[in-house]
Design an enzyme around this catalytic site. Structure first.
Site, PDB file in Angstrom:
ATOM      1  N   SER A  54      16.734 -40.130 -89.934  1.00 45.14           N
ATOM      2  CA  SER A  54      16.253 -38.964 -90.520  1.00 45.14           C
ATOM      3  C   SER A  54      17.011 -39.298 -91.898  1.00 45.14           C
ATOM      4  O   SER A  54      16.465 -37.764 -93.236  1.00 45.14           O
ATOM      5  CB  SER A  54      18.051 -38.008 -90.396  1.00 45.14           C
ATOM      6  N   ASP A 342      23.651 -33.023 -98.032  1.00 41.53           N
ATOM      7  CA  ASP A 342      24.748 -32.491 -97.078  1.00 41.53           C
ATOM      8  C   ASP A 342      25.780 -33.482 -96.863  1.00 41.53           C
ATOM      9  O   ASP A 342      26.219 -34.577 -96.964  1.00 41.53           O
ATOM     10  CB  ASP A 342      23.934 -31.903 -95.586  1.00 41.53           C
ATOM     11  N   HIS A 345      22.902 -36.943 -95.827  1.00 42.82           N
ATOM     12  CA  HIS A 345      21.574 -37.371 -96.073  1.00 42.82           C
ATOM     13  C   HIS A 345      21.576 -36.988 -98.322  1.00 42.82           C
ATOM     14  O   HIS A 345      21.915 -36.759 -98.471  1.00 42.82           O
ATOM     15  CB  HIS A 345      20.793 -36.871 -95.756  1.00 42.82           C
TER      16      HIS A 345
END
Length: 376
Positions: A54, A342, A345
Site C-alpha cells: 500500500s 493515516d 502511510h
C-alpha cells in the site's frame, strides 16, 4: 513501513536556523530535479515498473475484493487526479521517481487498457507482502509472486507488440527501472499477528528475516531472467514509529524500538543479498534504497525536513489516530507539514523526501543513486 533501529547515519540538529536551512536545501534540490526532468527532450529511462504494497499501490486494490482500499476521500485530497486508490493524500515514492525520470506515473496494472503503459506499470497491492499468505485475511490482494507473474504476462503477451523487434524490446527492458517497496506487511499483518498466522511461533526473528530475503531474491532473479537489469529495492521502514504501532505500544520515546529492531534483521540481510546479485547476474545493478535511517531521522527530527508533526496522522482516523482515514472527514489543513497521512502511510511530502534523496544521493540509494543508475 519499517526501518531498522541501527541508525548510524542519523544526525540530530537542534538549531532552528540550521534545520530551516536544511529544509530549504531539500526543497531546492527537488525543484532542480523537476526542472531538469521537465526541460529534458526525452525521459531519463524508457519506463518505471513499481512493485510493492500500500505504500506504492496506485489503484490496483480498487479492482480487488478486499477491505484494504483507499478509493474515497480524504485519500487523494492533494492529488491532481483526486481519489485514485493511493493510500495517501498525494503521490507515492514511485510517482516522484517517475517525475524525476521525466515519465508519466506508472498506471495500475489492473486498470491498464492502453499502449501508454510502455512507460511503465504499477503492480503494487495494498495489504500484501512477500509471502503469499500475508494480508489474505482482508480479502484478495496481489502478493509479490502474483505481481511478478503479472509482469511476466505483460512481458510475454502485451509489451513486445509495441516494439519493432525483440532486440528493441530487450534494450527497452535493459534500461527500464524496476522499483520495489515491500515487506512491512509481512511483519505488521503476519509475523506480529499470531492469532491469524503461525510464523512467529515457527520462526525466530532472524530466520524469519532470512526467509523473507530469500523469497524476495527469487522474485528479483525471476525478473532478471525476463530481461530486467536495473533494480531499486527499498528497505522496510521503521514500523515501530508508525502511529498504528507507536500509539498503541508501551514504549519509551517516539517509537517502539523493539519492533524497529525486529525489521532491522531483514534490512541488514538485504544489502549483502543485493550486492551478491549484482556480482553474480551479468549486466545487472541492484540498488539498495536506504530509506530506513532517512525515514527514522525525519520522524525523530522533523524540523530538519520542514515538518512540524511526525507522530500524528493528518487525516482523522479510526481508533484515535491508529488506523485508516474515516471517510469524507476533513483532514489537517497543511498536510505537507506532517510525516504521516493515516495510521500506516506517509504523506506526499514524506514520500518526496525519500524519493528525492534516493534519486540524487548515494548515502540514501547505494552503490549508485537513481540519477547515476540510468547512465549505466
Amino acid at each position: 513501513m519499517s526501518r531498522s533501529i541501527a541508525w548510524s547515519g542519523t544526525m540530530r540538529n537542534h538549531s532552528p536556523m540550521v534545520s530551516a536551512f536544511s529544509a530549504f536545501l531539500l526543497a531546492v534540490m527537488r525543484l532542480q530535479m523537476r526542472v531538469a526532468c521537465s526541460s529534458s527532450s526525452s525521459p531519463l529511462a524508457p519506463a518505471l515498473y513499481a512493485f510493492g504494497d500500500s505504500l506504492v499501490d496506485s489503484g490496483n486494490n480498487n479492482l480487488l475484493p478486499t477491505l484494504a482500499k483507499a478509493d474515497y476521500l480524504p485519500y487523494g485530497n492533494n492529488f491532481m487526479g483526486g481519489v485514485t486508490g493511493r493510500f495517501t493524500n498525494g503521490r507515492t515514492i514511485p510517482d516522484f521517481l517517475a517525475e524525476f525520470l521525466g515519465l508519466p506515473y506508472p498506471p495500475p496494472y489492473l486498470s491498464f487498457r492502453t499502449s501508454a503503459a510502455i512507460t511503465g506499470l504499477n503492480f503494487a497491492s495494498g495489504a500484501c507482502g512477500i509471502l503469499p499468505e500475508t494480508g489474505n485475511y482482508l480479502g484478495k490482494c496481489l502478493n509479490l509472486g502474483d505481481q511478478v507473474r503479472l509482469f511476466e504476462s505483460a512481458a510475454v503477451d502485451d509489451l513486445p507488440r509495441l516494439f519493432k523487434s525483440s532486440d528493441e524490446f530487450s534494450g527497452y527492458l535493459d534500461k527500464s527501472i524496476f522499483a520495489f517497496l515491500i515487506g512491512s506487511n509481512d511483519y505488521i499483518s503476519n509475523y506480529l499477528n499470531p492469532t491469524l498466522y503461525s510464523t512467529s511461533k515457527t520462526y525466530e526473528p532472524r530466520p524469519f528475516a532470512k526467509l523473507l530475503v530469500a523469497a524476495l531474491s527469487q522474485h528479483l532473479e525471476r525478473l532478471y531472467n525476463m530481461g530486467a537489469k536495473k533494480f531499486v529495492v527499498f528497505q522496510i521502514g521503521p514500523i515501530g514509529c508508525i502511529p498504528t504501532i507507536a500509539k498503541k505500544s508501551n514504549h519509551d520515546g517516539v517509537c517502539d524500538g523493539g519492533l524497529n529492531l525486529l525489521v532491522s534483521y531483514f534490512n541488514q540481510m538485504l544489502q549483502p543479498m543485493l550486492q551478491n546479485m549484482t556480482s553474480s547476474l551479468s549486466g545487472s545493478m541492484f540498488v539498495l534504497g536506504q530509506a530506513n535511517s532517512l525515514g527514522y531521522d525525519a520522524i525523530i527530527n522533523p524540523s530538519k525536513y520542514g515538518l512540524t508533526d511526525s507522530r500524528n496522522p493528518c487525516c482523522t482516523t479510526w481508533r484515535n489516530g491508529t488506523l485508516s482515514c474515516v471517510p469524507f472527514r476533513t483532514p489537517c489543513p497543511i498536510a505537507d507539514k506532517h510525516f504521516f497521512w493515516d495510521g500506516y502511510h506517509p504523506t506526499d511530502e514524506a514520500s518526496s523526501i525519500i524519493a528525492s534523496r534516493c534519486f540524487n544521493d548515494t548515502k540514501v540509494c547505494s552503490p549508485v543513486s537513481i540519477q547515476d543508475l540510468v547512465r549505466i
